[in-house]
Motif scaffolding. Structure first.
Motif, short mmCIF file in Angstrom:
data_model
loop_
_atom_site.label_atom_id
_atom_site.label_comp_id
_atom_site.label_asym_id
_atom_site.label_seq_id
_atom_site.Cartn_x
_atom_site.Cartn_y
_atom_site.Cartn_z
N UNK A 192 0.87 -1.18 0.00
CA UNK A 192 0.00 0.00 0.00
C UNK A 192 0.91 1.23 0.00
N UNK A 193 0.68 2.19 -0.89
CA UNK A 193 1.60 3.33 -1.00
C UNK A 193 1.63 4.17 0.28
N UNK A 194 2.84 4.63 0.64
CA UNK A 194 2.97 5.53 1.79
C UNK A 194 3.22 6.96 1.34
N UNK A 195 3.78 7.10 0.16
CA UNK A 195 3.99 8.45 -0.39
C UNK A 195 3.45 8.48 -1.82
N UNK A 196 3.23 9.70 -2.31
CA UNK A 196 2.68 9.84 -3.67
C UNK A 196 3.70 9.34 -4.69
N UNK A 222 -7.63 -2.66 -5.12
CA UNK A 222 -7.54 -1.43 -5.90
C UNK A 222 -6.10 -1.24 -6.40
N UNK A 223 -5.97 -0.82 -7.65
CA UNK A 223 -4.64 -0.67 -8.25
C UNK A 223 -4.23 -1.97 -8.90
N UNK A 224 -4.93 -2.37 -9.95
CA UNK A 224 -4.72 -3.70 -10.54
C UNK A 224 -4.22 -3.66 -11.98
N UNK A 270 -3.24 2.56 -6.88
CA UNK A 270 -4.60 2.59 -6.32
C UNK A 270 -5.11 4.02 -6.17
N UNK A 271 -6.43 4.20 -6.21
CA UNK A 271 -6.97 5.54 -5.98
C UNK A 271 -6.72 5.99 -4.53
N UNK A 272 -6.58 7.29 -4.34
CA UNK A 272 -6.20 7.83 -3.03
C UNK A 272 -7.17 7.47 -1.91
#
Ligand SMILES: O=C(O)CCC(=O)C(=O)O
Ligand SMILES: [Fe+2]
Length: 334
Positions: A192-196, A222-224, A270-272
């Protein structure tokens, strides 16, 4: 132009159908590989418990401290074994594009049943049978990966028989080209992203696969995965529980004289508003033929109006070039 779709295909008639059902399936596969080169397959017969074990053990591996994972770091750009850290690869480089490092880390192995036969140690084998690198933890990972590799190897050989029929060739046409293959099993973890992300940075940048075919087990997060339709629009690949995504790679496109297409695909961010649930893992088996398999236009894929487009090559040479092109230099500097 009709909107492209990734079809869902039940392949069980391949194993237990009558000749007419097998022919109908082969025709559907031919059509799909001409149009998009991606399909979602059910009825493959793979034990769900084995898939689950590989997924669970892989998650435990990726949760280990980085120093521990780095003990089995990929040793060199042309050795596709071990742990590849986050952002150390840019898949888009395989097509000459560039981007910031792909937002995944991975663990990969190669063939698990090599023998003393000269084929495996000949100079021409290069690094294609390099020893696998195994983590000390979690217990059981090696056994699960080796079992899964064998099951995928067998399924990929079987799919090549279905493909042979779809290409109007004898069912066993490809057998001698894929029976000692230089395939790879690679599990990718997309945290899962931690930064943009940086501009243009993706979970997996746009690429096509290099080999003959790929068998992919994804997670519905999400984010596939997306594929590029002929109309230029990116399409989400449907996720169906228990099914695999199967796609063809560049080598098969070349072998078929572009009757079949090796389609660009990517894994998007993935969307924010859904970052919390966006950790995603995929288990990817790349079937690459025997290194000495000769790849020259198939007899059913050329005629006087459509002569062979590509010079003859071997599977091993083609792949080594691709592996080298995607690596970030930083990953190997200590
Ligand atoms: O993670 C995915 O869904 C796709 C990965 C992929 O395309 C690859 O490893 O070649
Ligand atoms: Fe891919």
């Amino acid at each position: 132009m009709a909107k492209a779709v990734v079809p869902v295909i039940d392949i069980s008639p391949w194993r237990d159908g009558d000749p007419a059902a097998r022919r109908a399936l082969a025709a559907e596969v031919d059509q799909t590989c001409r149009e998009i080169g991606f399909m979602v397959i059910g009825g493959h017969g793979v034990d769900p418990g084995l898939i689950d074990a590989v997924e669970t053990l892989s998650r435990a591996f990726f949760d280990l401290p980085l120093e521990e994972k780095m003990r089995i770091v990929r040793p060199a750009p042309d050795v596709t074994r071990g742990y590849q850290p986050f952002k150390a690869e840019v898949l888009a480089r395989s097509r000459g594009a560039d981007a910031a490092g792909d937002l995944n880390e991975s663990l990969m192995i190669g063939p698990v049943d090599t023998t003393d036969a000269p084929y495996y140690s000949a100079a021409a084998a290069g690094k294609h049978f390099a020893a696998n690198l195994w983590p000390e933890r979690p217990a059981g990972l090696r056994q699960a990966y080796e079992s899964y590799y064998r099951v995928m190897d067998a399924l990929a050989i079987d799919l090549m028989r279905l493909f042979a029929l779809a290409l109007d060739l004898p069912e066993h046409y490809f057998d001698a080209s894929v029976d000692r293959s230089i395939s790879r099993l690679r599990v990718r973890n997309y945290p899962a992203p931690e930064i943009a992300p940086e501009p243009g940075q993706l979970r997996a940048s746009a690429h096509s696969d290099y080999g003959s075919l790929t068998i992919l087990k994804t997670e519905d997060r999400p984010g596939g995965l997306q594929v590029l339709g002929k109309d230029g629009a990116w399409l989400d690949v449907p996720h169906l529980p228990g099914c695999f995504v199967v796609n063809i790679g560049d080598m098969l496109a070349r072998w078929t004289n572009d009757r079949w297409v090796s389609t660009l695909h990517r894994v998007v961010n993935p969307p924010l508003d859904r970052l919390g649930e966006s950790r995603r893992q995929s288990v990817v088996f790349f079937q690459n033929p025997n290194y000495d398999a000769v790849v020259s236009c198939l007899p059913s894929c050329a005629d006087p109006a459509n002569p062979p487009k590509y010079p003859t090559t071997t599977a091993g040479g083609h792949l080594r070039e691709k592996f080298l092109s995607t690596q970030q230099a930083i990953a190997y500097v200590d």
